[in-house]
Design a protein around this motif. Structure first.
Motif, mmCIF file in Angstrom:
data_model
loop_
_atom_site.group_PDB
_atom_site.id
_atom_site.type_symbol
_atom_site.label_atom_id
_atom_site.label_comp_id
_atom_site.label_asym_id
_atom_site.label_seq_id
_atom_site.Cartn_x
_atom_site.Cartn_y
_atom_site.Cartn_z
ATOM 1 N N LEU A 1 38.622 32.285 44.473
ATOM 2 C CA LEU A 1 37.189 32.259 44.608
ATOM 3 C C LEU A 1 36.564 32.800 43.605
ATOM 4 O O LEU A 1 36.676 33.924 42.918
ATOM 5 C CB LEU A 1 36.550 32.755 45.929
ATOM 6 N N PHE A 2 35.467 32.093 42.841
ATOM 7 C CA PHE A 2 34.723 32.563 41.787
ATOM 8 C C PHE A 2 33.351 31.618 41.622
ATOM 9 O O PHE A 2 33.348 30.924 42.404
ATOM 10 C CB PHE A 2 35.414 32.612 40.321
ATOM 11 N N ARG A 3 32.329 32.198 40.912
ATOM 12 C CA ARG A 3 31.237 31.469 40.506
ATOM 13 C C ARG A 3 31.112 31.086 39.304
ATOM 14 O O ARG A 3 31.482 31.829 38.261
ATOM 15 C CB ARG A 3 30.164 32.358 41.039
ATOM 16 N N THR A 4 30.453 29.753 39.266
ATOM 17 C CA THR A 4 30.123 29.307 37.797
ATOM 18 C C THR A 4 29.072 30.009 37.172
ATOM 19 O O THR A 4 28.363 30.781 37.831
ATOM 20 C CB THR A 4 29.820 27.872 37.889
ATOM 21 N N SER A 5 28.525 29.764 35.997
ATOM 22 C CA SER A 5 27.501 30.477 35.309
ATOM 23 C C SER A 5 26.209 29.987 36.135
ATOM 24 O O SER A 5 25.181 30.869 36.031
ATOM 25 C CB SER A 5 27.408 29.670 33.990
ATOM 26 N N THR A 6 26.015 28.850 36.767
ATOM 27 C CA THR A 6 24.897 28.772 37.701
ATOM 28 C C THR A 6 24.795 29.434 39.020
ATOM 29 O O THR A 6 24.123 28.951 39.911
ATOM 30 C CB THR A 6 24.721 27.253 38.131
ATOM 31 N N PRO B 1 37.256 37.012 39.761
ATOM 32 C CA PRO B 1 37.812 36.079 40.361
ATOM 33 C C PRO B 1 38.248 36.902 41.700
ATOM 34 O O PRO B 1 38.775 38.027 41.598
ATOM 35 C CB PRO B 1 39.178 35.449 39.756
ATOM 36 N N LEU B 2 38.292 36.364 43.053
ATOM 37 C CA LEU B 2 38.642 37.191 44.244
ATOM 38 C C LEU B 2 39.878 36.235 44.695
ATOM 39 O O LEU B 2 39.625 34.928 44.963
ATOM 40 C CB LEU B 2 37.563 36.869 45.293
ATOM 41 N N GLY C 1 47.146 30.536 29.915
ATOM 42 C CA GLY C 1 45.788 30.352 29.257
ATOM 43 C C GLY C 1 45.249 28.940 29.450
ATOM 44 O O GLY C 1 44.408 28.454 28.963
ATOM 45 N N PHE C 2 45.845 28.155 30.675
ATOM 46 C CA PHE C 2 45.292 26.876 30.879
ATOM 47 C C PHE C 2 43.852 27.289 31.628
ATOM 48 O O PHE C 2 43.870 28.306 32.398
ATOM 49 C CB PHE C 2 46.303 26.412 32.025
ATOM 50 N N ARG C 3 42.993 26.367 31.292
ATOM 51 C CA ARG C 3 41.550 26.504 31.749
ATOM 52 C C ARG C 3 41.482 25.423 32.938
ATOM 53 O O ARG C 3 41.576 24.267 32.797
ATOM 54 C CB ARG C 3 40.555 26.156 30.738
ATOM 55 N N TYR C 4 40.577 25.704 33.845
ATOM 56 C CA TYR C 4 40.165 24.770 34.997
ATOM 57 C C TYR C 4 38.621 24.843 35.183
ATOM 58 O O TYR C 4 38.200 25.984 35.244
ATOM 59 C CB TYR C 4 40.752 25.135 36.275
ATOM 60 N N ASP C 5 38.174 23.787 35.441
ATOM 61 C CA ASP C 5 36.716 23.734 35.680
ATOM 62 C C ASP C 5 36.717 23.518 37.443
ATOM 63 O O ASP C 5 37.541 23.772 38.116
ATOM 64 C CB ASP C 5 36.202 22.583 35.353
ATOM 65 N N ARG D 1 40.596 35.273 34.288
ATOM 66 C CA ARG D 1 39.138 35.764 34.138
ATOM 67 C C ARG D 1 38.203 34.311 33.979
ATOM 68 O O ARG D 1 38.682 33.330 33.632
ATOM 69 C CB ARG D 1 38.920 36.243 32.868
ATOM 70 N N VAL D 2 37.058 34.510 34.495
ATOM 71 C CA VAL D 2 36.041 33.703 34.357
ATOM 72 C C VAL D 2 35.376 33.480 33.252
ATOM 73 O O VAL D 2 34.837 34.452 32.636
ATOM 74 C CB VAL D 2 35.113 33.608 35.717
#
Lengths: 349, 321
Positions: free
Chosen positions: A45-50, A33-34, A83-87, A71-72
């Motif tokens: 900013l980050f990238r998904t697995s695709t 993550p940036l 520990g909350f996760r976001y999409d 972390r992503v």
């Protein structure tokens, strides 16, 4: 659905929010993550697995921690501490301490446009992003052009920086070595300024003049050679300036430079400046080696001057400033910026 | 002493090609323009229009009615008899025809609001099409009241049908004229009224909006750009309010020079109406604007002027000097 979103507040008041700004280079964003600030807003900013670039508000809804410190994993980002996760849409998809995700838990997701060089984000109303084409910078990815450059955070407002790019008559005074002699030869030729609703372009045609020594060297021309040259500048959008310098080689060919400036307000008085110098001739690394330090030094000098200007304005306040005919393009840019801001805020006449 | 021209400010001009034309109502043709090499046209926002330059002294303005996101420009042209055949000429442009355009410019921008009332008469619907999309995207409430002679004369009814009951289509031969009194009967300060159409509609809306908070109403008048100046400059009086001095400006001198000759220190720089340095507040009088700084709204407001080039339409100006 209703949402407990940390809607981005309007923190930088004199800049249009309904516009695309370069938040990062494509090469700066991956699964790490940036953190960046865009118009005073915290963005992660980050990238998904695709490989899809995502920009979210950089703050967990559960505690004031930065998602960028987390972390992503796969297509999601996991906030540190909570520990909350976001999409990618900013929706909270799971929380560690219970089955049920809190209703409406989400962070703001910024519209993103990636063009191969930059990740542009839209800090305004998300649905409006689809109604405005992002600016194009296709020469930065075109193999016919050789490009180098850098980026730096300048402690000056984007408005001061735009004044700077709108008029190049300062170049001779800032850096006599880099400046084309054409710029210093007495009063400049006529300045042509063209305006449309949201953009300004300007140019000057110079009669034959020598090139600066470094340019003669990289173009492999004798130092005494006098050639017609052309200066151009374009305010493409609040976040993008494109300047050009063209040398006519008299056999129908020309040697061209493009100076690309992506400007992203970090705060009211600070701007992230990505500068790129592109040329369509002499692609060799040796030429890069010659010109890169020259331009790096030049842009450093400009940065210091702009930061000094901002300091003076901060300490003593703005005063009425005398303008000259060479400010014609800059005046039009200011008017467009002011009008875009007024329309967004809904100022009544 | 004025220096020779060193700066020239003008509007952007492009040569475009008609990529498509289609009939969208009786006597109304929609034209789609693009640049020859499919390069990008200048960006615009809802309310913007372009000049179609049919001849050096024959210009017609048309609102852009597509989406700001398009790579093309779309306009809708009503074939109307006019003395020089301008709109007829545009109406007849075939696919593949080349035409020069100038702009875009926008004297009718959509300002952010919680709620909009859009009132369109006839071909005045054109600027409102992108405005509606913008209003929806910004989450505002809105309604459109669209009047015209008959359904067959009113363009874009199918496109507007998609918006459901926010759109009120009022063809005159079925339902009479728009009930403006009822549409504009509840002034409130979080609503903006946008109106475009024939002069009688504009006049009626203007009159009803006098009861609304100032600045609520936005009108688009498709007035031709006035460039031709008939006759020589006239002398006029300029009252310098703060100093209590009256200056006579001769026919052959600028207001700027006359003020300075009277011993009043004013700033000026380019002396061509470009840089904005000599901008001076106007307290009374009709300004003859000749500068390249103020936009149409500012010029109409007559609160300010560039004294180096602009003059007086009448006999007297009162300036904040």
């Amino acid at each position: 659905m209703s949402s407990h979103t940390h809607s981005p507040a309007r923190r930088v008041s004199n800049v249009p929010h309904e516009a695309w700004y370069a938040a990062a280079l494509s090469t700066e964003v991956g699964s790490t993550p940036l953190a960046r600030r865009v118009l005073g807003q915290r963005v992660v900013l980050f990238r998904t697995s695709t490989g899809q670039a995502v920009a979210l508000t950089d703050r967990c809804v559960h505690a004031p921690v930065a998602l960028s410190e987390g972390r992503v994993q796969g297509d999601e980002i996991i906030a540190p501490y909570s520990g909350f996760r976001y999409d990618a849409s900013g929706t909270c998809t799971s929380v560690p301490s219970q089955e049920r995700v809190p209703y409406g838990a989400r962070v703001h997701a910024y519209p993103v446009h990636e063009d191969g060089s930059f990740i542009w984000v839209w800090p305004g109303e998300p649905a409006l992003a689809a109604l405005r084409r992002p600016p194009s910078t296709e020469w930065l990815r075109d193999p016919a052009w050789t490009t180098f450059g850098d980026q730096v955070e300048t402690r000056a407002s984007i408005r001061l920086m735009q004044d700077n790019f709108a008029d190049i008559t300062h170049v001779t005074h800032v850096d006599p070595e880099i400046a084309p002699p054409a710029l210093g030869d007495g009063p400049p030729p006529p300045l042509e300024v063209q305006v449309s609703e949201t953009s300004v372009s300007f140019w000057r045609e110079y009669p034959p003049a020598p090139m600066p020594a470094w340019q003669s060297l990289v173009m492999e021309l004798p130092a005494w050679r006098r050639l017609p040259q052309r200066e151009e500048g374009e305010f493409v959008s609040p976040g993008l300036w494109v300047d050009r310098w063209t040398v006519d080689l008299e056999d129908g060919r020309s040697a061209r430079w493009i100076f690309t400036h992506a400007l992203t307000p970090v705060s009211e008085n600070s701007t992230r400046h990505v500068w790129r110098v592109s040329r369509d001739f002499s692609p060799s690394p040796a030429v890069d080696g010659t010109v890169t330090p020259l331009f790096t030094r030049y842009y450093q000098r400009v940065r210091h001057l702009l930061e000094d200007m901002q300091r003076i304005v901060d300490e003593d306040g703005p005063v009425f400033e005398v303008r000259v005919a060479a400010d014609a393009a800059g005046s039009q840019v200011r008017r467009i910026m002011d009008r875009l801001v007024a329309d967004e805020v809904g100022v009544r006449d | 002493m004025s220096e020779p021209t060193t700066t020239h400010v003008s509007e952007r001009e492009c040569d475009v090609v008609v990529r498509a034309r289609r009939l969208v109502a009786e006597d109304v043709v929609e034209l789609t323009f693009g640049l020859e090499d499919d390069e990008e046209l200048p960006a615009w926002t809802p309310g913007a229009h372009v000049d179609l330059m049919l001849a050096p002294d024959l210009l017609r303005q048309y609102s852009l009615c597509g989406s700001p996101n398009d790579r093309t420009y779309q306009v809708a042209v009503l074939r109307a008899p006019d003395s020089r055949g301008g709109s007829m000429a545009v109406h007849e442009l075939p696919e593949g025809a080349r035409v020069r355009i100038r702009g875009p410019r926008n004297n009718f921008p959509l300002v952010r609001a919680q709620r909009y009332i859009f009132i369109a008469g006839g071909i005045g619907i054109t600027p409102m099409l992108p405005m509606i999309e913008e209003a929806i995207a910004s989450g505002a409430e809105w309604s459109l009241h669209y009047g015209g002679r008959s359904r067959s004369s009113m363009a874009y009814l199918e496109r507007l049908a998609a918006y459901g009951d926010r759109v009120h289509v009022v063809p005159q031969d079925e339902a009479g004229l728009l009930d403006l009194g009822s549409i504009l009967g509840s002034p409130d300060d979080s609503t903006r009224v946008y109106c475009c159409g024939p002069e009688p509609l504009l006049a009626a809306v203007e009159a009803l909006c006098s009861a609304w908070p100032p600045g609520s109403l936005h009108l688009e008048r498709f007035a031709a750009k006035d460039v031709v100046r008939e006759g020589a400059d006239q002398p006029f009086e300029a009252v310098l309010q703060r100093r209590g001095v009256t200056v006579t400006v001769g026919a052959d001198e600028s207001l700027f020079d006359a003020v300075r000759a009277a011993g009043v220190s004013v700033l000026g720089s380019c002396l061509e109406g470009i840089c904005g340095t000599c901008e001076t507040g106007v307290l009374e009088g009709d300004v003859d604007h000749r500068d390249s700084v103020l936009d149409a709204e500012e010029q109409e407001a007559m609160d300010t002027m560039m004294i180096c080039v602009s003059r007086c339409r009448g006999e007297r100006l009162v300036l904040d000097l």
